[in-house]
Write a protein that holds these residues in place. Sequence first.
Motif, PDB file in Angstrom:
ATOM      1  N   TYR A 101     -10.815  -2.842 -24.066  1.00 16.91           N
ATOM      2  CA  TYR A 101     -11.421  -2.218 -25.246  1.00 16.91           C
ATOM      3  C   TYR A 101     -10.787  -2.761 -26.524  1.00 16.91           C
ATOM      4  CZ  TYR A 101     -13.490   1.050 -21.933  1.00 16.91           C
ATOM      5  OH  TYR A 101     -14.214   1.608 -20.897  1.00 16.91           O
ATOM      6  N   LEU A 141     -16.483  -4.579 -18.777  1.00 14.18           N
ATOM      7  CA  LEU A 141     -17.035  -3.432 -19.498  1.00 14.18           C
ATOM      8  C   LEU A 141     -18.559  -3.397 -19.515  1.00 14.18           C
ATOM      9  CD1 LEU A 141     -14.587  -3.204 -22.536  1.00 14.18           C
ATOM     10  CD2 LEU A 141     -14.426  -2.152 -20.276  1.00 14.18           C
ATOM     11  N   ALA A 187     -12.865   3.423 -26.360  1.00 14.65           N
ATOM     12  CA  ALA A 187     -13.048   3.498 -24.914  1.00 14.65           C
ATOM     13  C   ALA A 187     -14.355   4.175 -24.512  1.00 14.65           C
ATOM     14  CB  ALA A 187     -11.863   4.229 -24.277  1.00 14.65           C
ATOM     15  N   ILE A 230     -20.779  -2.485 -26.899  1.00 17.24           N
ATOM     16  CA  ILE A 230     -20.014  -3.478 -26.157  1.00 17.24           C
ATOM     17  C   ILE A 230     -20.635  -4.857 -26.328  1.00 17.24           C
ATOM     18  CG2 ILE A 230     -19.314  -4.232 -23.843  1.00 17.24           C
ATOM     19  CD1 ILE A 230     -19.201  -1.254 -23.078  1.00 17.24           C
TER      20      ILE A 230
END
Length: 251
Positions: free
Chosen positions: A12, A67, A19, A26
């Motif tokens: 992150y 992620l 987070a 993202i």
Amino acid sequence: MNNPTSDLKNYYEVLEIPANARSEEIYHSYQRAKAAYSSDSIALYSLMSPEECRNVLEMVEEAYSILSDPTKRKRYDEARGLNRDFSSLSYNSLSDRVAPLRIEREVMPTHQVSSASSVLPSADFTLNSQSTGSDSASSTATNVNKLVTQKRFALDYVINADFEKEIEEATEFTGDFLRKIREYKNLDLDRLSDMTKVSRLYLQGIEMEDFGKLPAPVYVRGFVFQYAKCLKLKPEVVANSYVARMKKLKP
């Protein structure tokens, strides 16, 4: 067998997102990071070496690969104790606070890491120490960055008042004048090349005003800007003066 979850990298932090970031956040952060550290980024052209940019891009790709995949992200979060409850989510875990230091160590050239090793916390010490609060960790990170920066860009020379006055009053900065300033401030080309991330060949070309071996003026301006900055001159004034002279004299 190594436990992959023991890695201190904070994905992150790498993508500069919270987070609890959503998938679109993202993705956009990933695109921004790729653009910022790409090889054709003019902003980084004279600040980071291609190898350093590649190292950062590798971390960016690695972070995004984890992620952006819901299953991998879930396992990653569970291993780090993240996102169990978004309402109580914070960045106060010790591993999160030292992540920027960890990333800096991986991106730094080897000689810089060794020079800072006495002040950077080791991985084992970091993991086994008790947290003393976010303010303390933030202060440590700031002090480490200052120490590394000060050591890298420190100049050690005997001040000559007359020459200092000449530099201060100068309005035109020729290659020869820049060379004299560099030698006066006891800085050789190899170290200046390391400080500026500009090749020694280009630095020599700037001092010799060998314009035929220098790239386009937009890049030369960036090189001279960094040259002047490292010599504690006025970078805008020096760069503008040099490029104006280059355009006037270049065939």
